[in-house]
Design an enzyme around this catalytic site. Structure first.
Site, short mmCIF file in Angstrom:
data_model
loop_
_atom_site.label_atom_id
_atom_site.label_comp_id
_atom_site.label_asym_id
_atom_site.label_seq_id
_atom_site.Cartn_x
_atom_site.Cartn_y
_atom_site.Cartn_z
N SER A 99 0.83 -1.20 0.00
CA SER A 99 0.00 0.00 0.00
C SER A 99 0.87 1.26 0.00
O SER A 99 1.72 1.43 -0.88
CB SER A 99 -0.96 -0.05 1.19
OG SER A 99 -1.96 0.94 1.09
N HIS A 151 -7.54 -5.30 -0.39
CA HIS A 151 -6.33 -4.49 -0.43
C HIS A 151 -5.14 -5.15 0.25
O HIS A 151 -4.05 -4.57 0.27
CB HIS A 151 -6.63 -3.13 0.23
CG HIS A 151 -5.58 -2.09 0.00
ND1 HIS A 151 -5.15 -1.70 -1.26
CD2 HIS A 151 -4.85 -1.35 0.89
CE1 HIS A 151 -4.22 -0.77 -1.14
NE2 HIS A 151 -4.01 -0.54 0.15
N ASP A 180 -10.20 -4.14 -5.72
CA ASP A 180 -9.57 -3.46 -4.58
C ASP A 180 -10.16 -2.06 -4.51
O ASP A 180 -9.89 -1.22 -5.37
CB ASP A 180 -8.05 -3.42 -4.79
CG ASP A 180 -7.30 -2.76 -3.64
OD1 ASP A 180 -7.95 -2.17 -2.76
OD2 ASP A 180 -6.05 -2.83 -3.64
#
Length: 267
Positions: A95, A245, A217
């Site tokens: 991320s 995610h 996502d």
């Protein structure tokens, strides 16, 4: 300062192997990589850590001025690499850590020799010609809700971020991770994350790069994965058969296979 203690650095795996650094995302800690580590430790030296303000890092080392930008977190990474004298390490960032890795590689190119970006997003807010997944009012509402009631925000957001509604234990784990983070420090990291725009920084990447995206996502839609791939010359884009995610938790086998295949190609 003792960097190892500050960032709760853990070293495992094969001390003679190439080095892989695993970096967690917002609201998480190094434990989120526990399903990936076993796939690496036979052949690679594995470095895990917690960003200041997360996990078991030293809270006394948190200064809002430093961590109000992604550069502060990238400095954490560079200082860890320097303290351990890492050379040509592979930085695996989940991320927002994917973008932190980009900044760290630009700041210390001799330390980081390749990047693996797991569900990356250089900008979460839509812009002209760019789909980030959120409107500016969306992000304002998200951050406002977090400011008002962090625990309530965590309970609502974690299952959405994780996806996989048929496996509620995954969302519960992420919620517990969020709730274990100091709310004031989490607020700083959240603003730094969701208001960041690292699109121009992608142009600086000159190392082999693997971009991993999921089929679905809500935080980093596939348009974002395509953007990152196109912005980094020579990068490899892999779409995992996974949703949510956090594919390293929801689809560890597919995620690990993609990472280890990329690593094997570097040797």
């Amino acid at each position: 300062m003792d960097i190892v203690r500050r960032n709760n650095v853990t070293i495992t795996g094969n001390p003679q192997g190439p080095t892989v650094v695993l970096a967690h995302g917002f609201g998480c800690d190094q434990n989120m990589w526990r399903l990936t580590v076993p796939a690496l430790i036979q052949d690679y030296r594995v470095i895990l850590f917690d960003y200041v303000g997360s996990g078991r890092s030293d809270p006394a080392a948190f200064f809002e001025d430093r961590y109000a930008s992604l550069d502060g977190y990238a400095r954490d990474v560079v200082e860890i690499c320097e303290a351990l004298d890492l050379r040509d390490a592979v930085f695996v960032g989940h991320s927002v850590s994917a973008m932190i890795g980009v900044l760290a590689a630009a700041a210390a190119p001799e330390r980081i020799g390749a990047l693996v970006m797991v569900a990356p997003s250089p900008r979460y807010i839509d812009d002209e010609g760019y789909l980030g997944g959120f409107s500016a009012p969306d992000i304002d509402e998200l951050l406002g809700s977090l400011d008002l009631n962090y625990l309530g925000w965590s309970a609502a957001m974690a299952p959405m971020i994780m996806g996989n509604a048929d496996r509620p234990e995954l969302g519960e784990e992420l919620k517990n991770s969020f709730c274990a983070t100091d709310p004031e420090m989490a607020r700083v990291f959240a603003r730094t994350t969701f208001l960041s725009d690292s699109r121009d920084d992608l142009k600086s990447v000159q190392v082999p790069t693997l971009v991993l995206e999921c089929m679905q996502d809500v935080i980093a839609p596939r348009e974002v994965g395509a953007f990152v791939h196109q912005a980094i010359p020579g990068s490899t884009l892999v779409t995992l058969d996974a949703t949510g995610h956090c594919p390293h938790l929801s689809a560890p086998e597919a995620t690990n296979e993609a990472i280890t295949s990329f690593l094997a190609g570097l040797r």
